[in-house]
Scaffold this motif. Structure first.
Motif, PDB file in Angstrom:
ATOM      1  N   HIS A 178      48.581  69.362 100.754  1.00 34.33           N
ATOM      2  CA  HIS A 178      47.111  69.449 100.759  1.00 34.33           C
ATOM      3  C   HIS A 178      46.538  68.796 102.019  1.00 34.33           C
ATOM      4  CE1 HIS A 178      46.329  70.959  96.677  1.00 34.33           C
ATOM      5  NE2 HIS A 178      47.429  70.307  96.346  1.00 34.33           N
ATOM      6  N   TYR A 181      43.648  67.268 102.443  1.00 30.48           N
ATOM      7  CA  TYR A 181      42.814  66.075 102.320  1.00 30.48           C
ATOM      8  C   TYR A 181      43.343  65.063 101.314  1.00 30.48           C
ATOM      9  CZ  TYR A 181      39.771  69.541 104.501  1.00 30.48           C
ATOM     10  OH  TYR A 181      39.264  70.527 105.303  1.00 30.48           O
ATOM     11  N   GLU A 182      42.746  63.885 101.399  1.00 33.84           N
ATOM     12  CA  GLU A 182      43.058  62.765 100.517  1.00 33.84           C
ATOM     13  C   GLU A 182      43.166  63.194  99.057  1.00 33.84           C
ATOM     14  OE1 GLU A 182      42.055  59.027 101.638  1.00 33.84           O
ATOM     15  OE2 GLU A 182      42.853  60.053 103.368  1.00 33.84           O
ATOM     16  N   PHE A 183      43.957  62.488  98.314  1.00 38.70           N
ATOM     17  CA  PHE A 183      44.102  62.654  96.865  1.00 38.70           C
ATOM     18  C   PHE A 183      44.589  64.053  96.483  1.00 38.70           C
ATOM     19  CE2 PHE A 183      40.028  60.148  97.578  1.00 38.70           C
ATOM     20  CZ  PHE A 183      40.674  58.934  97.673  1.00 38.70           C
ATOM     21  N   ASP A 184      45.362  64.696  97.357  1.00 42.13           N
ATOM     22  CA  ASP A 184      45.896  66.032  97.062  1.00 42.13           C
ATOM     23  C   ASP A 184      44.793  67.051  96.807  1.00 42.13           C
ATOM     24  OD1 ASP A 184      48.527  65.249  97.322  1.00 42.13           O
ATOM     25  OD2 ASP A 184      48.768  64.793  95.190  1.00 42.13           O
ATOM     26  N   ILE A 185      43.780  67.019  97.644  1.00 44.80           N
ATOM     27  CA  ILE A 185      42.678  67.971  97.523  1.00 44.80           C
ATOM     28  C   ILE A 185      42.652  68.835  98.780  1.00 44.80           C
ATOM     29  CG2 ILE A 185      40.132  68.142  97.526  1.00 44.80           C
ATOM     30  CD1 ILE A 185      40.103  65.667  95.748  1.00 44.80           C
ATOM     31  N   GLY A 186      42.216  70.085  98.592  1.00 46.13           N
ATOM     32  CA  GLY A 186      41.938  70.932  99.741  1.00 46.13           C
ATOM     33  C   GLY A 186      43.049  71.876 100.122  1.00 46.13           C
ATOM     34  N   PRO A 187      42.802  72.665 101.177  1.00 45.75           N
ATOM     35  CA  PRO A 187      43.676  73.780 101.534  1.00 45.75           C
ATOM     36  C   PRO A 187      45.111  73.371 101.865  1.00 45.75           C
ATOM     37  CG  PRO A 187      41.794  73.618 103.058  1.00 45.75           C
ATOM     38  CD  PRO A 187      41.660  72.518 102.079  1.00 45.75           C
ATOM     39  N   GLU A 188      45.988  74.367 101.787  1.00 45.90           N
ATOM     40  CA  GLU A 188      47.395  74.159 102.091  1.00 45.90           C
ATOM     41  C   GLU A 188      47.611  74.050 103.588  1.00 45.90           C
ATOM     42  OE1 GLU A 188      50.030  77.425 101.669  1.00 45.90           O
ATOM     43  OE2 GLU A 188      51.640  76.172 100.927  1.00 45.90           O
ATOM     44  N   ALA A 205      39.678  68.410 112.893  1.00 44.25           N
ATOM     45  CA  ALA A 205      38.895  69.186 111.929  1.00 44.25           C
ATOM     46  C   ALA A 205      38.966  70.658 112.325  1.00 44.25           C
ATOM     47  CB  ALA A 205      37.454  68.711 111.908  1.00 44.25           C
ATOM     48  N   GLY A 206      39.132  71.506 111.350  1.00 41.23           N
ATOM     49  CA  GLY A 206      39.344  72.926 111.622  1.00 41.23           C
ATOM     50  C   GLY A 206      40.730  73.340 111.153  1.00 41.23           C
ATOM     51  N   ASP A 262      42.498  75.979 108.459  1.00 40.15           N
ATOM     52  CA  ASP A 262      41.931  77.311 108.236  1.00 40.15           C
ATOM     53  C   ASP A 262      41.229  77.922 109.443  1.00 40.15           C
ATOM     54  OD1 ASP A 262      42.947  77.418 105.718  1.00 40.15           O
ATOM     55  OD2 ASP A 262      41.137  76.672 104.738  1.00 40.15           O
ATOM     56  N   ASP A 263      40.863  77.094 110.425  1.00 36.84           N
ATOM     57  CA  ASP A 263      40.208  77.633 111.610  1.00 36.84           C
ATOM     58  C   ASP A 263      40.801  76.972 112.851  1.00 36.84           C
ATOM     59  OD1 ASP A 263      38.548  78.540 113.622  1.00 36.84           O
ATOM     60  OD2 ASP A 263      36.719  78.379 112.418  1.00 36.84           O
ATOM     61  N   LEU A 300      38.743  76.436 116.017  1.00 34.09           N
ATOM     62  CA  LEU A 300      37.866  75.271 115.949  1.00 34.09           C
ATOM     63  C   LEU A 300      38.651  73.991 116.252  1.00 34.09           C
ATOM     64  CD1 LEU A 300      34.879  75.401 115.112  1.00 34.09           C
ATOM     65  CD2 LEU A 300      35.560  74.742 112.796  1.00 34.09           C
ATOM     66  N   PRO A 326      35.960  65.300 115.227  1.00 34.16           N
ATOM     67  CA  PRO A 326      36.607  64.544 114.152  1.00 34.16           C
ATOM     68  C   PRO A 326      38.093  64.880 113.991  1.00 34.16           C
ATOM     69  CG  PRO A 326      34.792  65.922 113.296  1.00 34.16           C
ATOM     70  CD  PRO A 326      34.869  66.162 114.767  1.00 34.16           C
TER      71      PRO A 326
END
Lengths: 496, 422
Positions: A232, A234-241, A359-360, A363-364, A367, A438
């Protein structure tokens, strides 16, 4: 010994560091896709040179090899393997560590890997269905239930959609997403002309993931210590692969949430797959081979996918702990003399690796690209950590710029997770962007909370698979459709 | 008191309407007469109403901020004049406009929104700040748990696809997600399409500890609050209560439905049968959350059709989680006496007497209607028509809270804190 390393990222930087410690006095040459300043420095310091080439081009890589005339070539990433670089080098008589294209099919094609496991009845296999055409996939997905949708080809650890579907009341919403996603994925997969199946739909499992890497010469299989990656963003196993935001290892050969029995079962699975693979493709597997595993309630050790190379960032965890001659092991494997080889590690230490990304990512990538990056390596070293250069390119102005992926991997170790974690948390702050863009990393990786959570999950899963095992149900998922009978197909959902 | 539900789907393919609908449904026990759902777009759009179905239909994007409140909660969501930002708070809060202004001007100037939010919060003076959620028109979300930490805030996820932040863990469960973190006092996250930032803002309001009523009454039995299983906590208080049993009883009965785990724990300890005594009509209503006395008594009456044959002629140990005005207990005892015909009722309350109003306005308690603060014990027993009346002591709660590693606010019970005083 003259060593030519192929590849451009953090994994290759880790390999370069491991190779350079050898008593075989390696002169290191690197062929990479862009000027990775870390790899460049390793090559120059080790009395070698660096080359910028298309590492997926057999002709270009062969040309470098002919110029260098190395005693050993180490192919780091999977894409050069898929494109026949390893094969071309071997044809020219070079001694190569790295899977050939036929063996690398086990990573490239998820359908091939899954079919292989079914054909040979190997433990830890999951149900799947693969599709060549979008219409058929769309029809199937209408009735699919608790599944994972993936690109059928290795595509940089991206594009996996895990759609837990155990609540009928949200099933229709998920079915909508599945249908649209299947179409989107098909159009994205069109660029790969080297594969028939475009997408694969798999049985969803849950549990604790871990990577089991091995080195093999086709006969002998030398397991490396288990490592856990964190996909993941982001922190705490959140967000995109992502391709992995960091990894933990130790102490010793297993992880705090995996038992010795589970480790040996895993190595057994990996070894069986290697055997089956070689007889299937009629080629000898020489190189690194890894199972991306998950401890699940369905099987216990379960195969998510395979890597025909070292894991990135997983190999980085080995940098601080390998105490024997790593290059010698690679060389023996490449010469098919691995039998009897041993790898020693510092079993008292644990390692925490953290990736830093702009940042980006993931997925991007556009960016995330083109941002000037600075690292205070002195600061990192003072903490006893190492900085591995990954997706950063040195341009003519003498500044490093992000290439869209993780820019650095920070490798720290310690006598305990607490110690390694504290170091890593401080060391990552030495990476920054010069334009204020960032950067992010995961501060939860290696933390006590996350480790305790993994231990709890693993214990829950262990209870399930142990009791299923006692009742002879490992791997089975029975579905009863009244009027049609009982079948073993967990891909069917609530929507009919 | 409102409850928050914020969902960020990282893939634009998602339409969150139905997901918000079920999320709100799972939070309904926290107050159920007023729903607001906001979504990003050219402007932040907010939909408000009394029907979950209608309001959640508005959440047709991949990002949504929702809040559920009671009838008397006036404005829980504020937007700026250009509707670029919405700020939702759990309670009416006079400083909401300052946060709104700060985020709004940061958005207009291309600033760092998370930092502006944190800076605005840390500049706010005394008083108890509620937990807050912010949505911008660009679809950024901020959720922040109050430093006072009177109410919980949890962070969950669904696959690689969603981040879910909510006041109670059950919403994450019901949406098929996994609880990932119980946010700590002052801890918040900023979520955007390509970034998730985690930050801590200390405000001068200070740490109060979790409201005891969160665990006693408000949360569902299946919830986990700051790592503590609500069911286990309630059952253990029931076991504690058992030591006050002095008379012979035949059956143990809990006042529906919050008190059931207490009664189960009590029955287990005294080795008497736990009986299901009442059946509710028309779904679960939280009588304590109604401010209108008539609506409240209607809700109580609808919950209490007795199963007469199970109780007739039996001596009853009656268990409840708390006693505020005593009107619920009075109703229950009248039903047990006159409609069922029980010879004895021994009343056990799983918390100490309530003697103070809530200074933080988390629980709506009116000093003059608190039974324990106004009636002598003898008078209370006669009014309630019970043969004996027992409360847990403050020490009992303190011990149980410590055992779970909790620090609880106990102001309405006449103490500062229960449990681990950190």
């Amino acid at each position: 010994m003259r060593v030519l390393l192929i590849g451009s990222g953090g994994r290759e930087h880790a390999l370069a560091k491991l190779i350079r410690r050898s008593t075989l006095e390696p002169r290191l040459f690197v062929a990479m896709d862009y000027r990775n300043p870390g790899l460049e420095r390793e090559a120059v310091e080790a009395g070698g040179r660096w080359f910028v080439v298309h590492t997926v081009s057999p002709a270009e890589v062969v040309k470098v090899a002919e110029e260098v005339s190395p005693d050993l070539v180490v192919v780091g990433p999977e894409e050069p393997q898929f494109h026949g670089v390893t094969d071309a080098l071997r044809e020219r008589g070079f001694i190569v560590f790295g899977a050939g294209s036929r063996c690398a099919e086990v990573e490239k094609s998820k359908v091939f890997a899954r079919s292989l496991m079914w054909k040979y009845g190997i433990y830890g296999r999951l149900y799947f269905k693969a599709f060549t055409g979008v219409e058929e996939a769309r029809r199937f997905i209408e009735f699919a239930g608790d599944v994972v949708i993936k690109p059928a080809r290795q595509s940089g650890g991206k594009g996996v959609k895990v759609l837990k579907d155990t609540q009928a009341y949200l099933s229709r919403d998920r079915a909508e997403v599945k249908k649209t996603y299947v179409e989107k994925l098909f159009s994205e997969m069109e660029k790969y002309g080297d594969i028939d199946y475009k997408i694969i739909v798999e049985q969803r499992v849950e549990g604790v993931e871990y990577t089991s890497m091995t080195i093999t010469d086709g006969d002998a299989v030398l397991p490396l210590p288990l490592v856990q990656d964190h996909p993941h963003a982001y922190e705490f196993d959140i967000g995109p692969e992502t391709g992995g935001m960091g990894s933990i290892q130790g102490p010793g050969w297993v992880l705090p949430f995996i038992t010795k029995e589970e480790f040996s079962k895993t190595v057994e699975v990996v070894t069986q797959v290697l055997k089956a693979l070689q007889s299937e493709v009629r080629d000898v597997y020489v190189g690194a081979f890894a199972g991306q595993m998950m401890l699940t309630g369905i099987w216990g050790p379960t195969v998510i996918e395979f890597y025909s190379r070292f894991g990135d960032p997983e190999i980085s965890n080995l940098v601080p702990i390998v105490t024997s001659d790593f290059l010698e092991v690679l060389d023996r494997a490449a010469r098919r003399k691995l039998a009897g080889a041993k790898l020693s590690i510092d079993e008292e230490r644990v390692t925490v690796v953290k990736a830093v990304a702009p940042a980006g990512y993931p997925d991007d990538r556009k960016l995330a690209s083109g941002h000037p990056i600075h690292i205070d390596e002195e600061g990192v070293r003072e903490l006893g950590c190492e900085a591995l250069y990954a997706s950063v390119e040195l341009l003519g102005d003498g500044v490093m710029y992000s290439k869209g992926s993780r820019v650095f991997e920070i490798v720290c170790s310690g006598g305990s997770y607490g110690e390694a974690y504290e170091r890593a948390e401080r060391a990552v702050t030495y990476v920054r962007s010069l334009d204020g863009w960032p950067l992010f990393y995961r501060s939860d990786i290696g933390s006590r909370e996350l480790l305790e959570d993994r231990i709890r999950t693993a214990e829950r899963v262990r209870t399930i698979y142990s009791s299923r095992g006692r009742r002879g149900l490992l791997g089975k998922v029975l579905v009863w459709v009244p009027g049609e009978g009982i079948s073993d197909n967990p891909l069917v959902g609530f929507v009919r | 008191m409102g409850s928050l539900l914020a969902i960020y789907a990282f893939d634009e393919l998602w339409n969150l309407s139905n997901i918000v609908r079920y999320g709100l449904l799972s939070l309904q026990h926290r107050g159920s007469q007023n729903y607001i759902v906001c979504t990003p777009g050219e402007r932040v759009e907010c939909f408000q109403g009394e029907s979950i179905d209608e309001v959640s239909r508005g959440a047709s994007k991949n990002v949504a901020l929702a809040i559920i409140g009671n009838g008397s909660d006036d404005v829980l969501v504020e937007t700026d004049s250009g509707r670029a930002v919405a700020v939702a708070s759990e309670r009416q809060w006079s400083e909401a406009s300052r946060v709104l202004q700060a985020v709004s001007s940061s958005l207009a100037n291309g600033g760092d929104i998370a930092s502006s939010f944190a800076k605005a919060l840390s500049g706010i003076g005394d008083g108890i700040t509620p937990s807050i959620a912010v949505l911008t028109k660009r679809g950024e979300l901020i959720v922040w748990r109050s430093t006072s930490s009177l109410s919980p805030l949890v962070l969950g996820s669904y696959g690689f696809d969603m981040a879910i932040a909510t006041s109670e863990s059950v919403a994450v469960d019901i949406l098929g997600g996994e609880v990932k973190r119980f946010l700590k006092p002052g801890e918040g996250v900023y979520i955007a399409r390509h970034l998730l930032k985690h930050f801590t803002v200390p405000t001068s309001g200070g740490y109060r500890g979790l409201c005891t009523f969160e665990l006693l009454y408000l949360a569902r039995h299946d919830a986990v609050v700051d790592g503590t299983s609500v069911y286990e906590f309630r059952k253990l208080l029931g076991k504690e209560l058992a030591k006050y049993l002095e008379s012979e009883v035949d059956v143990v009965v809990g006042v529906p439905e919050t008190a059931l785990p207490y009664a189960i724990g009590f029955a287990e300890s005294v080795e008497k049968p736990f009986e299901m005594a009442f059946v509710a009509t028309g779904g679960r209503k939280r009588s304590m959350l109604y401010s209108d006395p008539f609506e409240k008594i209607v809700a109580i009456h609808l919950k209490m059709n007795p199963i007469r044959r199970a109780l007739e002629g039996k001596r009853v140990a009656l268990i409840d989680d708390s006693m505020v005005t005593g009107s619920t207990i009075k109703t229950v005892s009248q039903i047990l006496r006159f409609r069922v015909g029980v010879p004895e009722i021994h009343l056990f309350i799983a918390s100490p007497p309530l003697v103070m109003q809530c200074p933080f306005n988390v629980m709506r308690l009116d000093m003059k209607s608190l039974l324990a603060a106004n009636l002598s014990e003898a008078l209370a027993k006669d009014y309630l028509e019970v043969d004996s009346l027992h409360w847990l002591s403050k020490e009992d709660i303190d011990r149980v809270a410590s055992r779970f590693g909790l620090k609880l606010c106990g102001r309405c019970f006449g103490v500062n804190f229960f449990g681990c005083a950190k």
